[in-house]
Design a protein around this motif. Structure first.
Motif, PDB file in Angstrom:
ATOM      1  N   TRP A 216     -15.668 -36.819  15.650  1.00  0.00           N
ATOM      2  CA  TRP A 216     -15.418 -35.375  15.531  1.00  0.00           C
ATOM      3  C   TRP A 216     -16.698 -34.655  15.104  1.00  0.00           C
ATOM      4  CZ3 TRP A 216     -10.170 -33.160  15.134  1.00  0.00           C
ATOM      5  CH2 TRP A 216      -9.161 -34.118  15.348  1.00  0.00           C
ATOM      6  N   LYS A 217     -17.060 -33.639  15.850  1.00  0.00           N
ATOM      7  CA  LYS A 217     -18.099 -32.705  15.426  1.00  0.00           C
ATOM      8  C   LYS A 217     -17.401 -31.388  15.110  1.00  0.00           C
ATOM      9  CE  LYS A 217     -22.017 -29.970  17.073  1.00  0.00           C
ATOM     10  NZ  LYS A 217     -22.873 -29.624  18.225  1.00  0.00           N
ATOM     11  N   VAL A 218     -17.457 -30.980  13.844  1.00  0.00           N
ATOM     12  CA  VAL A 218     -16.717 -29.798  13.388  1.00  0.00           C
ATOM     13  C   VAL A 218     -17.681 -28.873  12.649  1.00  0.00           C
ATOM     14  CG1 VAL A 218     -14.730 -28.946  12.094  1.00  0.00           C
ATOM     15  CG2 VAL A 218     -14.653 -31.232  13.123  1.00  0.00           C
ATOM     16  N   ILE A 219     -17.667 -27.604  13.012  1.00  0.00           N
ATOM     17  CA  ILE A 219     -18.449 -26.583  12.308  1.00  0.00           C
ATOM     18  C   ILE A 219     -17.464 -25.602  11.669  1.00  0.00           C
ATOM     19  CG2 ILE A 219     -20.173 -24.769  12.525  1.00  0.00           C
ATOM     20  CD1 ILE A 219     -21.299 -26.227  14.933  1.00  0.00           C
ATOM     21  N   LEU A 220     -17.597 -25.441  10.354  1.00  0.00           N
ATOM     22  CA  LEU A 220     -16.672 -24.599   9.593  1.00  0.00           C
ATOM     23  C   LEU A 220     -17.453 -23.508   8.859  1.00  0.00           C
ATOM     24  CD1 LEU A 220     -14.620 -27.498   7.920  1.00  0.00           C
ATOM     25  CD2 LEU A 220     -14.032 -26.276  10.021  1.00  0.00           C
ATOM     26  N   ARG A 221     -16.711 -22.524   8.419  1.00  0.00           N
ATOM     27  CA  ARG A 221     -17.282 -21.507   7.543  1.00  0.00           C
ATOM     28  C   ARG A 221     -16.185 -21.034   6.594  1.00  0.00           C
ATOM     29  NH1 ARG A 221     -18.213 -16.759  12.059  1.00  0.00           N
ATOM     30  NH2 ARG A 221     -16.031 -16.335  12.559  1.00  0.00           N
ATOM     31  N   PRO A 222     -16.565 -20.469   5.465  1.00  0.00           N
ATOM     32  CA  PRO A 222     -15.555 -19.999   4.523  1.00  0.00           C
ATOM     33  C   PRO A 222     -14.657 -18.938   5.148  1.00  0.00           C
ATOM     34  CG  PRO A 222     -17.720 -20.090   3.488  1.00  0.00           C
ATOM     35  CD  PRO A 222     -17.937 -20.304   4.948  1.00  0.00           C
ATOM     36  N   LYS A 223     -13.405 -19.013   4.813  1.00  0.00           N
ATOM     37  CA  LYS A 223     -12.448 -18.037   5.322  1.00  0.00           C
ATOM     38  C   LYS A 223     -12.075 -17.106   4.181  1.00  0.00           C
ATOM     39  CE  LYS A 223      -8.066 -17.737   7.838  1.00  0.00           C
ATOM     40  NZ  LYS A 223      -6.928 -18.518   8.402  1.00  0.00           N
ATOM     41  N   PRO A 224     -12.616 -15.892   4.184  1.00  0.00           N
ATOM     42  CA  PRO A 224     -12.325 -14.982   3.065  1.00  0.00           C
ATOM     43  C   PRO A 224     -10.856 -14.607   3.047  1.00  0.00           C
ATOM     44  CG  PRO A 224     -13.469 -13.823   4.825  1.00  0.00           C
ATOM     45  CD  PRO A 224     -13.479 -15.272   5.195  1.00  0.00           C
TER      46      PRO A 224
END
Length: 371
Positions: free
Chosen positions: A351-359
């Motif tokens: 798995w290649k996963v790119i995430l970011r904070p979810k305000p």
């Protein structure tokens, strides 16, 4: 009965009329002039002719497509070797499954890495080359920008791919952007792994880099403003405690409360609380442009692959300290982070996963996050 004036008597041989012999007449014939003709060829049945010619064509075609004896020998030996190897794999699989049923392995298996730290690279090199994971690591790490935190750094297998030092570059759209790492902090639960990573950093960057730190501890306790003093240093020999420019300066620290990039490769499988870890990483990642970059292995697209992973999970975790049958998709979903990109390879197990904070947009989401 002879024809009139011909003077030629018919002759019979075995019931067939003899072929006429051309001759020249001296006198006129009452039936007109005599024309000499060549003898007629023996009649041949056209079907019989085709039948007789067929074997010649078929033989030439079969000879052209025939496998030579040497090729047959190589093919036979190859089939034998492959079947023998498959039999060996099946026998080993059944043996490992039987052994897994009798094992009692805790959920936290990070202590396995303490014993295998020195030999870890040799154990995984061949498998990663076969799966071309070095290419995947490079693609992921080259996306790191600004102040970087690498969680579950292990022996530093991502080390050669970092661009240390900020610089101006051009993105895929042709726009100018800052590239490279302003600082890098490496964290792992295993002190032995951290020491191997520290040594590898010296070899990869012999000229040194001041803004780098190596710490052994739980990444859920990392606070950017306290780096590098937030975690106790790993246990080392007295001579290793001396200040070394290539290990980083103890005087620098992050003045802001966030990391610009968080990197983790093959770490969720060995973390005792993967969901809690991702939630904490979301809190310490810059909320607008920050990214969490993951390269993990877990469950597949296919049920038969998942059955193999499940059957061998206990034995694999006991030997390598890795639960390779975790559902990465569910872990990411439970973390509450926003998914930017997901790609899967190797039957869906990588798995290649790119995430970011979810305000949080509502009070309900804030309460859920606090819980």
């Amino acid at each position: 009965m002879a024809s009139k004036g011909s003077g030629v008597k018919p002759s019979l041989q075995h019931g067939r009329q003899a072929s006429p012999t051309p001759r020249t007449r001296s006198g006129p014939s009452p039936m007109g002039p005599v024309i000499d003709r060549p003898p007629l060829p023996r009649r041949t049945n056209p079907l019989l002719r085709a039948k007789l010619e067929l074997p010649t064509t078929t033989t030439s075609q079969s000879t052209a497509g025939r496998i030579p004896p040497r090729g047959l020998t190589i093919l036979g030996v190859s089939v034998l070797c492959i079947s023998t190897y498959c039999g060996y794999l099946y026998t080993s699989y059944r043996r490992e499954v039987a052994a897994s049923r009798n094992l009692q392995v805790p959920e936290d298996v990070t202590d396995r890495f303490n014993a295998s730290a020195r030999n870890y690279d040799a154990e995984v090199d061949l498998g990663e080359k076969f799966m071309r994971l070095g290419r995947r690591r490079r693609e992921l790490v080259r996306m790191a920008r600004g102040d970087v935190l690498e969680v579950s750094c292990g022996t530093g297998r991502n080390m050669p791919f970092y661009l240390l030092g900020e610089r101006w570059g051009v993105d895929d759209q042709g726009k100018a952007e800052r590239q490279g790492c302003r600082s890098v902090t490496f964290v792992d639960l295993s002190p032995q792994m951290v020491e191997v990573a520290r040594e590898k950093f010296r070899k990869c960057f012999p000229e040194g880099f001041e803004r780098v730190a190596f710490w052994a501890g739980d990444a859920r306790e990392v606070v950017p403003s306290s780096v590098p003093r937030g975690l106790p240093p790993p246990k080392t020999e007295e001579k290793e405690k001396e200040k070394d420019e290539s290990q980083g300066s103890a005087e620098w620290s992050l003045s802001k409360p966030y990391f610009d990039t968080v990197v983790q490769t093959m770490g969720l499988c060995s973390t005792p609380d993967p969901v809690g870890l991702l939630r904490h990483l979301g809190k310490i990642t810059e909320p607008t442009k920050g990214r969490i970059l993951l390269l993990e292995h877990g469950r597949s697209y296919y049920g038969w692959v998942n059955s193999i992973l499940d059957n061998l999970a206990v034995a694999h975790a006991n030997r390598h300290g890795c639960w390779w049958n975790r559902d990465i998709g569910r872990i990411v979903e439970a973390s509450g982070l926003e998914v930017v990109e997901v790609k899967r390879y190797h039957l869906g197990t990588t798995w290649k996963v790119i995430l970011r904070p979810k305000p949080p947009s509502t009070d309900t989401e804030k309460r859920a996050e606090e819980k």
